[in-house]
Motif scaffolding. Sequence first.
Motif, PDB file in Angstrom:
ATOM      1  N   LEU A  15     -15.973   0.734   4.151  1.00 31.61           N
ATOM      2  CA  LEU A  15     -14.690   1.113   3.580  1.00 31.61           C
ATOM      3  C   LEU A  15     -14.858   1.778   2.219  1.00 31.61           C
ATOM      4  O   LEU A  15     -15.732   1.409   1.438  1.00 31.61           O
ATOM      5  CB  LEU A  15     -13.810  -0.127   3.422  1.00 31.61           C
ATOM      6  N   ASP A  50      -9.786   4.438   2.025  1.00 31.21           N
ATOM      7  CA  ASP A  50      -9.228   3.521   3.015  1.00 31.21           C
ATOM      8  C   ASP A  50      -8.178   2.605   2.410  1.00 31.21           C
ATOM      9  O   ASP A  50      -7.205   2.243   3.075  1.00 31.21           O
ATOM     10  CB  ASP A  50     -10.347   2.674   3.641  1.00 31.21           C
ATOM     11  N   SER A  62      -7.964   0.663   9.342  1.00 27.97           N
ATOM     12  CA  SER A  62      -8.669   1.886   8.940  1.00 27.97           C
ATOM     13  C   SER A  62      -9.453   2.501  10.089  1.00 27.97           C
ATOM     14  O   SER A  62      -9.535   3.725  10.201  1.00 27.97           O
ATOM     15  CB  SER A  62      -9.610   1.608   7.765  1.00 27.97           C
TER      16      SER A  62
END
Length: 298
Positions: free
Chosen positions: A25, A84, A155
Amino acid sequence: MNTPQRTGGPYGGRDGNGGSGRDGLVVLIVDDEKPGVESTQEMLDRNPRVGKVLTAFDAAEALRMLRRDNPELRGRPENAPLVDAVFIDVAMPGLTGMDLARVLYSFENAPALVFITAHGENALEAFDLGALDYVMKPFGPERMERALRKVQRISAPQLERGGDGARALASGQGEADRDDHSVIPVELGGTTRLVQRSQVRWVEAQGDYARLHTDEGSHLVRIPLAQLEEKWADAGFVRIHRSYLVALNLINELRMSSSGYSVLIAGGSQRETRELPVSRRHTRELKDRLVRSPPPPR
């Protein structure tokens, strides 16, 4: 307040350039307090779900960083959010965290919004803006892990289809995540506690305040009953009287007597069944709701 001096490079982060570059992320921290940034960044750096951490000390700096020409964000899919998730503090000089959230929500591809704050009174507004989570300070790695797990859940599909984290939550995609954590902040002896909506059996109007009744007791909050009625209608709460809002799935019985209608609210693990009056103006709507399909989960 003096702007804290950044450590580790122009964008902060794991390697001095905003991150290690490993898969995971991409997270932006926005907090005007250096200790807050460092504490959050340390937990993110240690979490294997995170690949890159960027930092900004105010909303204006964060917006300057969220640009396609930012070299730290090179390689992000064209139709995906630039990061994200944005972890935002609420209380900041100039543009507040809420102000920044409104701007981010307007992005064509908005990132997931996670508020990290000591101010519980902004929780309702945050979730209205599509917040994925609302983390109260102080917190530890376990709470951070729960927040990141939610970010990762939304995400991955976004990157595949070109999605929108904050707007997806506000419009219903990922609704389960938001509903499971719909909360009301209450003050208990100087401490802010977040009461989950799913704990509330019924709500009683008390002037400009509302009293939330749960299995554990009751909590007085400064929110008008009409406001809760509007916000919680889709979650299965129904107005039965000018003074009462109840969880539809806890109504055991609708009674009629010489004095009018009333409902029996199911007792929880520590509470007896409670009888509440139903006003004449709300009787027809209540009957209609009771005979329809079961209410959604709270």
